[in-house]
Write an enzyme that holds these catalytic residues in place. Structure first.
Site, PDB file in Angstrom:
ATOM      1  N   SER A  35      -4.936   4.360   0.037  1.00 48.57           N
ATOM      2  CA  SER A  35      -3.913   4.959   0.584  1.00 48.57           C
ATOM      3  C   SER A  35      -2.353   4.439  -0.124  1.00 48.57           C
ATOM      4  O   SER A  35      -1.469   5.256  -0.130  1.00 48.57           O
ATOM      5  CB  SER A  35      -3.730   4.386   2.054  1.00 48.57           C
ATOM      6  N   SER A 125       4.293 -12.914   5.015  1.00 48.44           N
ATOM      7  CA  SER A 125       5.633 -12.578   4.031  1.00 48.44           C
ATOM      8  C   SER A 125       6.493 -13.650   4.554  1.00 48.44           C
ATOM      9  O   SER A 125       6.675 -13.704   5.564  1.00 48.44           O
ATOM     10  CB  SER A 125       5.840 -11.260   4.343  1.00 48.44           C
ATOM     11  N   TYR A 150       7.440  -3.238   9.824  1.00 46.03           N
ATOM     12  CA  TYR A 150       6.722  -3.994   8.838  1.00 46.03           C
ATOM     13  C   TYR A 150       6.812  -5.359   9.141  1.00 46.03           C
ATOM     14  O   TYR A 150       5.676  -6.134   9.114  1.00 46.03           O
ATOM     15  CB  TYR A 150       7.079  -3.388   7.463  1.00 46.03           C
ATOM     16  N   LYS A 154       3.783  -8.478  10.598  1.00 46.50           N
ATOM     17  CA  LYS A 154       3.462  -9.602   9.989  1.00 46.50           C
ATOM     18  C   LYS A 154       3.407 -11.030  10.979  1.00 46.50           C
ATOM     19  O   LYS A 154       2.481 -11.659  10.913  1.00 46.50           O
ATOM     20  CB  LYS A 154       4.122  -9.917   8.745  1.00 46.50           C
ATOM     21  N   ARG A 232      16.450 -13.841  -4.451  1.00 48.98           N
ATOM     22  CA  ARG A 232      15.017 -13.927  -4.038  1.00 48.98           C
ATOM     23  C   ARG A 232      14.286 -15.110  -4.675  1.00 48.98           C
ATOM     24  O   ARG A 232      14.754 -15.507  -5.821  1.00 48.98           O
ATOM     25  CB  ARG A 232      14.554 -12.700  -4.068  1.00 48.98           C
TER      26      ARG A 232
HETATM   27  N1  LIG Z   1       4.132  -6.949  -2.511  1.00 42.08           N
HETATM   28  C1  LIG Z   1       4.903  -7.506  -1.967  1.00 42.08           C
HETATM   29  O1  LIG Z   1       6.123  -7.802  -2.184  1.00 42.08           O
HETATM   30  C2  LIG Z   1       4.462  -8.299  -0.843  1.00 42.08           C
HETATM   31  C3  LIG Z   1       5.265  -9.385  -0.349  1.00 42.08           C
HETATM   32  C4  LIG Z   1       4.661 -10.068   1.033  1.00 42.08           C
HETATM   33  C5  LIG Z   1       3.544  -9.735   1.771  1.00 42.08           C
HETATM   34  N2  LIG Z   1       2.831  -8.509   1.123  1.00 42.08           N
HETATM   35  C6  LIG Z   1       1.405  -8.170   1.643  1.00 42.08           C
HETATM   36  O2  LIG Z   1       0.317  -8.430   0.828  1.00 42.08           O
HETATM   37  C7  LIG Z   1      -0.542  -7.430   0.761  1.00 42.08           C
HETATM   38  C8  LIG Z   1      -0.920  -6.930  -0.308  1.00 42.08           C
HETATM   39  O3  LIG Z   1       0.227  -6.268  -0.788  1.00 42.08           O
HETATM   40  P1  LIG Z   1       0.214  -5.381  -2.143  1.00 42.08           P
HETATM   41  O4  LIG Z   1       1.758  -5.386  -2.867  1.00 42.08           O
HETATM   42  O5  LIG Z   1      -0.761  -5.484  -2.916  1.00 42.08           O
HETATM   43  O6  LIG Z   1       0.259  -3.858  -1.586  1.00 42.08           O
HETATM   44  P2  LIG Z   1      -0.464  -2.700  -2.196  1.00 42.08           P
HETATM   45  O7  LIG Z   1      -0.299  -1.475  -1.441  1.00 42.08           O
HETATM   46  O8  LIG Z   1      -0.425  -2.490  -3.628  1.00 42.08           O
HETATM   47  O9  LIG Z   1      -2.096  -3.031  -1.808  1.00 42.08           O
HETATM   48  C9  LIG Z   1      -2.610  -2.833  -0.512  1.00 42.08           C
HETATM   49  C10 LIG Z   1      -3.959  -2.100  -0.693  1.00 42.08           C
HETATM   50  O10 LIG Z   1      -4.477  -1.881   0.616  1.00 42.08           O
HETATM   51  C11 LIG Z   1      -5.118  -0.690   0.751  1.00 42.08           C
HETATM   52  N3  LIG Z   1      -5.068  -0.324   2.258  1.00 42.08           N
HETATM   53  C12 LIG Z   1      -4.141  -0.067   3.099  1.00 42.08           C
HETATM   54  N4  LIG Z   1      -4.337   0.008   4.388  1.00 42.08           N
HETATM   55  C13 LIG Z   1      -5.583   0.033   4.068  1.00 42.08           C
HETATM   56  C14 LIG Z   1      -6.695   0.267   5.313  1.00 42.08           C
HETATM   57  N5  LIG Z   1      -6.561   0.392   6.296  1.00 42.08           N
HETATM   58  N6  LIG Z   1      -8.235   0.270   4.511  1.00 42.08           N
HETATM   59  C15 LIG Z   1      -8.386  -0.051   3.200  1.00 42.08           C
HETATM   60  N7  LIG Z   1      -7.507  -0.471   2.461  1.00 42.08           N
HETATM   61  C16 LIG Z   1      -6.179  -0.063   2.701  1.00 42.08           C
HETATM   62  C17 LIG Z   1      -3.836   0.224   0.035  1.00 42.08           C
HETATM   63  O11 LIG Z   1      -4.653   1.346  -0.689  1.00 42.08           O
HETATM   64  C18 LIG Z   1      -3.710  -0.716  -1.247  1.00 42.08           C
HETATM   65  O12 LIG Z   1      -4.641  -0.590  -2.284  1.00 42.08           O
HETATM   66  C19 LIG Z   1      -0.052  -6.607   2.061  1.00 42.08           C
HETATM   67  O13 LIG Z   1      -0.569  -7.080   3.347  1.00 42.08           O
HETATM   68  C20 LIG Z   1       1.489  -6.752   2.026  1.00 42.08           C
HETATM   69  O14 LIG Z   1       1.830  -6.563   3.305  1.00 42.08           O
HETATM   70  C21 LIG Z   1       3.195  -7.897  -0.238  1.00 42.08           C
END
Ligand SMILES: NC(=O)c1ccc[n+]([C@@H]2O[C@H](COP(=O)([O-])OP(=O)(O)OC[C@H]3O[C@@H](n4cnc5c(N)ncnc54)[C@H](O)[C@@H]3O)[C@@H](O)[C@H]2O)c1
Length: 338
Positions: A35, A125, A150, A154, A232
């Site tokens: 997604s 986060s 969002y 968390k 940040r």
């Molecule tokens: N990147 C940031 O800045 C950041 C900061 C703090 C926390 N996070 C958290 O870290 C985690 C990973 O973040 P990221 O940056 O790699 O995001 P991302 O969107 O690149 O990766 C998330 C992945 O999960 C998949 N996904 C989402 N819902 C799904 C579902 N129901 N079933 C199967 N797959 C699903 C998406 O296709 C994607 O590949 C998330 O939980 C995000 O909230 C990210």
């Protein structure tokens, strides 16, 4: 070779963590519904690792599919990345965020209990802190009301994890509060794939430098920081990936019904203007930018106190801001065929 299920493993942080797991002797298994990612991430992983990571394509809120994965494999732990993460979109379609982010965690915890799998590392986060009253922010600093649906997911997921442990479910949990992940694998085979107009600084910077965006707007130069722009804590995604491996090792040494929370940042804050300067240095390009008004919802400054993660997990950030920006830029050049 312990099998670790990575939900959202084709995503930005998940794909880099898959590499770190293999390098530390684990066997990652991915579930992703794509997604917010592309299958090219799996090809990138294959090139880096010289092996194919077993991947299930589907939604990790799908109970039947998740049970199938647990019955077909000997999963010993889970790293739960899967979530919807676009802060702006979450204010427009909050129910999507509550359903996906909370629903997927519940399915994971229920299935883990059924199959007696105890260890889980959760992606939280620094957004749970809001604008902290004291900096650098400690894990014990009280969380503030979330600024977005969002951010609220968390907080709620953290609460669910605490209640799950209190109920003597047997679960052993590490919740990692990420600061601002940037950078990419040095091979440029995997990296961040922002869909649409990026809301985060670094993809906007690299896309502007690559000519995909006309100019960068710096949101606010009248904050109470050294140059007036927001601060940040930017952390290389490889360092972040490594913190997950350390968390799994840590969980192996804990008793049942255990939960712990760690900040994962560098411990340094940088302003937007400092990031722009560092980027111009590593890319040898002038970045077109303008100073604009503040953006609603942005907090002024946040960076991590990392004493706990340094001492307890034995983890330290190794990469500098410049190294992280260099890898972000190389990844952008790869994406843009520069
Ligand atoms: N990147 C940031 O800045 C950041 C900061 C703090 C926390 N996070 C958290 O870290 C985690 C990973 O973040 P990221 O940056 O790699 O995001 P991302 O969107 O690149 O990766 C998330 C992945 O999960 C998949 N996904 C989402 N819902 C799904 C579902 N129901 N079933 C199967 N797959 C699903 C998406 O296709 C994607 O590949 C998330 O939980 C995000 O909230 C990210």
């Amino acid at each position: 070779m312990k099998q670790i299920l990575i939900t959202g493993g084709a995503g930005y942080i998940g794909s880099h963590t898959a590499v770190a797991l293999v390098e530390s002797g684990y066997t990652p298994i991915i579930i992703d519904d794509f997604s917010n990612s592309e299958k090219s991430a799996l090809e990138g992983l294959k090139k880096i690792l010289n092996l194919e990571v077993k991947t299930y394509i589907g939604d990790c809120s799908d109970h039947a599919l998740v049970e199938k994965i647990f019955s077909e494999n000997e999963i010993s732990g889970v790293i739960h990345f899967a979530a919807s993460k676009a802060v702006g979109e979450s204010t427009q379609i909050p129910l999507k965020y509550y359903a996906n982010n909370i629903g997927s965690l519940l399915v994971m915890l229920e299935t883990m209990r059924k199959f007696d799998v105890k260890n889980i590392v959760f992606s939280s986060s620094c957004t749970v802190y809001g604008q902290p009253d004291e900096l650098p922010v400690l894990e014990s600093t009280p969380r503030k009301d979330a600024e977005s649906p969002y951010g609220n997911t968390k907080k709620i997921c953290e609460d669910i994890l605490h209640d799950h442990v209190k109920s003597k479910s047997g679960a052993k949990i590490v919740s990692l509060r990420y600061f601002n992940p940037i950078g990419a694998h040095p091979s440029s085979e995997i990296g961040e794939l922002p869909l649409g107009v990026p809301a985060n600084l670094i993809p906007f910077v690299t896309q502007t430098a690559a000519g995909l965006r006309e100019k960068l707007t710096v949101f606010g130069d009248d904050y109470n920081t050294k140059d007036g722009t927001c601060v940040r804590d930017y952390i290389h995604v490889l360092d972040l990936a490594d913190a997950h491996v350390k968390s799994l090792e840590y969980l192996d040494n804990q008793e049942d019904n255990f939960i712990d929370t760690f900040n994962v940042g560098t411990g340094n804050g940088n302003t937007v203007l400092e990031v722009i300067q560092a980027f111009e240095k590593v890319s040898a390009r002038k970045l077109k930018y303008e100073l604009g008004p503040r953006r609603p919802g942005d907090i002024e400054k946040v960076w991590a106190n990392t004493d706990k993660v340094n001492k307890v997990l034995g983890w330290n950030a190794k990469y500098s801001l410049e190294e992280s920006l260099r890898d972000s830029w190389n990844w952008q050049k790869r994406l843009s065929n520069l």
